[in-house]
Design a protein around this motif. Structure first.
Motif, PDB file in Angstrom:
ATOM      1  N   LEU A   1       0.635  -1.363  -0.066  1.00  0.00           N
ATOM      2  CA  LEU A   1      -0.139  -0.022   0.021  1.00  0.00           C
ATOM      3  C   LEU A   1       0.935   1.269  -0.191  1.00  0.00           C
ATOM      4  O   LEU A   1       0.387   2.294   0.102  1.00  0.00           O
ATOM      5  N   GLU A   2       2.090   1.287   0.057  1.00  0.00           N
ATOM      6  CA  GLU A   2       2.946   2.224  -0.128  1.00  0.00           C
ATOM      7  C   GLU A   2       2.911   3.103  -1.551  1.00  0.00           C
ATOM      8  O   GLU A   2       2.500   2.567  -2.682  1.00  0.00           O
ATOM      9  N   GLY A   3       3.039   4.396  -1.212  1.00  0.00           N
ATOM     10  CA  GLY A   3       2.854   5.407  -2.298  1.00  0.00           C
ATOM     11  C   GLY A   3       4.104   5.890  -2.877  1.00  0.00           C
ATOM     12  O   GLY A   3       5.248   5.350  -2.296  1.00  0.00           O
ATOM     13  N   CYS A   4       4.129   7.240  -3.477  1.00  0.00           N
ATOM     14  CA  CYS A   4       5.538   7.695  -3.873  1.00  0.00           C
ATOM     15  C   CYS A   4       6.056   8.457  -2.908  1.00  0.00           C
ATOM     16  O   CYS A   4       7.422   8.615  -2.974  1.00  0.00           O
ATOM     17  N   HIS A   5       5.197   8.992  -1.817  1.00  0.00           N
ATOM     18  CA  HIS A   5       6.087   9.894  -1.071  1.00  0.00           C
ATOM     19  C   HIS A   5       5.258   9.707   0.185  1.00  0.00           C
ATOM     20  O   HIS A   5       4.189   9.183   0.425  1.00  0.00           O
ATOM     21  N   LEU A   6       5.525  10.135   1.511  1.00  0.00           N
ATOM     22  CA  LEU A   6       4.820   9.998   2.900  1.00  0.00           C
ATOM     23  C   LEU A   6       4.917  11.623   3.315  1.00  0.00           C
ATOM     24  O   LEU A   6       5.709  12.296   3.361  1.00  0.00           O
TER      25      LEU A   6
ATOM     26  N   ASP B   1      -1.112  16.902  10.302  1.00  0.00           N
ATOM     27  CA  ASP B   1      -1.725  17.014  11.698  1.00  0.00           C
ATOM     28  C   ASP B   1      -1.905  15.543  12.201  1.00  0.00           C
ATOM     29  O   ASP B   1      -3.314  15.246  12.941  1.00  0.00           O
ATOM     30  N   GLY B   2      -1.029  14.858  12.626  1.00  0.00           N
ATOM     31  CA  GLY B   2      -0.850  13.523  13.295  1.00  0.00           C
ATOM     32  C   GLY B   2      -1.380  12.432  12.250  1.00  0.00           C
ATOM     33  O   GLY B   2      -1.200  11.343  12.935  1.00  0.00           O
ATOM     34  N   TYR B   3      -1.649  12.559  11.242  1.00  0.00           N
ATOM     35  CA  TYR B   3      -1.762  11.502  10.497  1.00  0.00           C
ATOM     36  C   TYR B   3      -0.797  11.270   9.335  1.00  0.00           C
ATOM     37  O   TYR B   3      -0.045  12.181   8.825  1.00  0.00           O
ATOM     38  N   VAL B   4      -0.520  10.210   8.845  1.00  0.00           N
ATOM     39  CA  VAL B   4       0.522   9.709   7.650  1.00  0.00           C
ATOM     40  C   VAL B   4      -0.633   9.812   6.433  1.00  0.00           C
ATOM     41  O   VAL B   4      -1.621   9.209   6.499  1.00  0.00           O
ATOM     42  N   VAL B   5      -0.321  10.502   5.306  1.00  0.00           N
ATOM     43  CA  VAL B   5      -0.911  10.464   4.263  1.00  0.00           C
ATOM     44  C   VAL B   5       0.005  10.044   2.879  1.00  0.00           C
ATOM     45  O   VAL B   5       1.141  10.814   2.862  1.00  0.00           O
ATOM     46  N   GLU B   6      -0.023   8.732   2.630  1.00  0.00           N
ATOM     47  CA  GLU B   6       0.979   8.328   1.637  1.00  0.00           C
ATOM     48  C   GLU B   6       0.379   8.362   0.432  1.00  0.00           C
ATOM     49  O   GLU B   6      -0.602   7.906   0.151  1.00  0.00           O
ATOM     50  N   GLY B   7       1.455   8.813  -0.647  1.00  0.00           N
ATOM     51  CA  GLY B   7       1.144   8.819  -1.983  1.00  0.00           C
ATOM     52  C   GLY B   7       0.397   9.893  -2.523  1.00  0.00           C
ATOM     53  O   GLY B   7       0.086  11.013  -1.599  1.00  0.00           O
TER      54      GLY B   7
ATOM     55  N   PRO C   1      -9.981   7.220  14.240  1.00  0.00           N
ATOM     56  CA  PRO C   1      -8.619   6.596  14.854  1.00  0.00           C
ATOM     57  C   PRO C   1      -8.061   5.753  13.735  1.00  0.00           C
ATOM     58  O   PRO C   1      -7.849   4.520  13.812  1.00  0.00           O
ATOM     59  N   LEU C   2      -7.348   6.413  12.901  1.00  0.00           N
ATOM     60  CA  LEU C   2      -6.356   5.561  12.051  1.00  0.00           C
ATOM     61  C   LEU C   2      -4.990   6.280  12.170  1.00  0.00           C
ATOM     62  O   LEU C   2      -4.539   7.502  12.663  1.00  0.00           O
ATOM     63  N   LYS C   3      -3.959   5.452  11.567  1.00  0.00           N
ATOM     64  CA  LYS C   3      -2.584   5.826  11.687  1.00  0.00           C
ATOM     65  C   LYS C   3      -2.495   6.324  10.181  1.00  0.00           C
ATOM     66  O   LYS C   3      -1.800   7.650  10.322  1.00  0.00           O
ATOM     67  N   ALA C   4      -2.997   6.035   9.139  1.00  0.00           N
ATOM     68  CA  ALA C   4      -2.670   6.457   7.696  1.00  0.00           C
ATOM     69  C   ALA C   4      -3.983   6.487   6.791  1.00  0.00           C
ATOM     70  O   ALA C   4      -4.628   5.729   7.069  1.00  0.00           O
ATOM     71  N   ILE C   5      -3.686   7.149   5.751  1.00  0.00           N
ATOM     72  CA  ILE C   5      -4.610   6.807   4.655  1.00  0.00           C
ATOM     73  C   ILE C   5      -3.507   6.954   3.276  1.00  0.00           C
ATOM     74  O   ILE C   5      -2.087   7.530   3.398  1.00  0.00           O
ATOM     75  N   THR C   6      -3.711   6.083   2.396  1.00  0.00           N
ATOM     76  CA  THR C   6      -2.898   5.931   1.305  1.00  0.00           C
ATOM     77  C   THR C   6      -3.367   5.682  -0.009  1.00  0.00           C
ATOM     78  O   THR C   6      -4.563   4.911  -0.034  1.00  0.00           O
ATOM     79  N   LEU C   7      -2.914   6.225  -1.037  1.00  0.00           N
ATOM     80  CA  LEU C   7      -3.116   6.124  -2.302  1.00  0.00           C
ATOM     81  C   LEU C   7      -1.968   5.112  -3.001  1.00  0.00           C
ATOM     82  O   LEU C   7      -0.960   5.811  -3.384  1.00  0.00           O
ATOM     83  N   PRO C   8      -1.776   4.080  -2.972  1.00  0.00           N
ATOM     84  CA  PRO C   8      -0.858   3.240  -3.471  1.00  0.00           C
ATOM     85  C   PRO C   8      -0.333   3.467  -4.720  1.00  0.00           C
ATOM     86  O   PRO C   8      -0.953   3.707  -5.908  1.00  0.00           O
TER      87      PRO C   8
END
Length: 158
Positions: A86-91, A95-101, A117-124
């Motif tokens: 589920l990794e994207g191009c960048h991280l 505001d306390g969340y990881v947004v990947e891709g 209550p999530l760690k992250a959202i991602t667009l792989p």
């Protein structure tokens, strides 16, 4: 001389009507209603150009973006709890969340408004036509959520 000045001032100053006072209040400049832009730290590979395009996209949507080149994206993503598939191009840290891709702004705004209550959202990967990427969008983008326990699920389709 001060008495004369005070007398003249009182003569020239007339009381204002309630209507005039309300009109003046309505026309007064309002204080800024929006808070300072949300700060984003975007980590990218030093050679990647599309990540700069994504940073520009975030800025156009009202975020303050600090871009930091790194050669440790894989490690950073793993430490953030994003599975390899589920990794994207960048991280990005927002505001306390990881947004990947190349996550579209609609998903980020939903995340920040709802604060689940999530760690992250991602667009792989690097989907064609996604924010910051060239090409034409081929269909809806599936943005995934990474729960605090590491479980992945569909967050939204855009």
């Amino acid at each position: 001389m001060n008495q004369r000045f005070e007398h003249e001032r009182k003569q020239t100053m007339k009381p204002i009507s309630r209507r005039a006072a309300l009109l003046m209040a309505a026309c007064a400049p309002l204080p800024a209603l929006s808070a300072a832009p949300t700060q984003v730290t975007l980590y990218k590979n030093p050679q990647c150009g599309c990540c700069e395009g994504y940073a520009a996209y975030l800025r156009q949507n009202g975020f303050a973006v600090d871009v930091k080149p790194t050669n440790d994206l894989d490690t950073m993503s793993r430490e953030a709890g994003v599975p390899d598939e589920l990794e994207g191009c960048h991280l990005s840290m927002i505001d306390g969340y990881v947004v990947e891709g190349h996550v579209p702004i609609e998903a980020i705004r939903k995340l920040l408004a709802e604060r689940p209550p999530l760690k992250a959202i991602t667009l792989p990967g690097m989907p064609e036509g996604s924010p910051g990427m060239t090409g034409t969008k081929q269909g809806p983008f599936t943005v995934y959520a990474i729960a605090k326990d590491g479980a992945a699920s569909v967050y939204m389709n855009i």
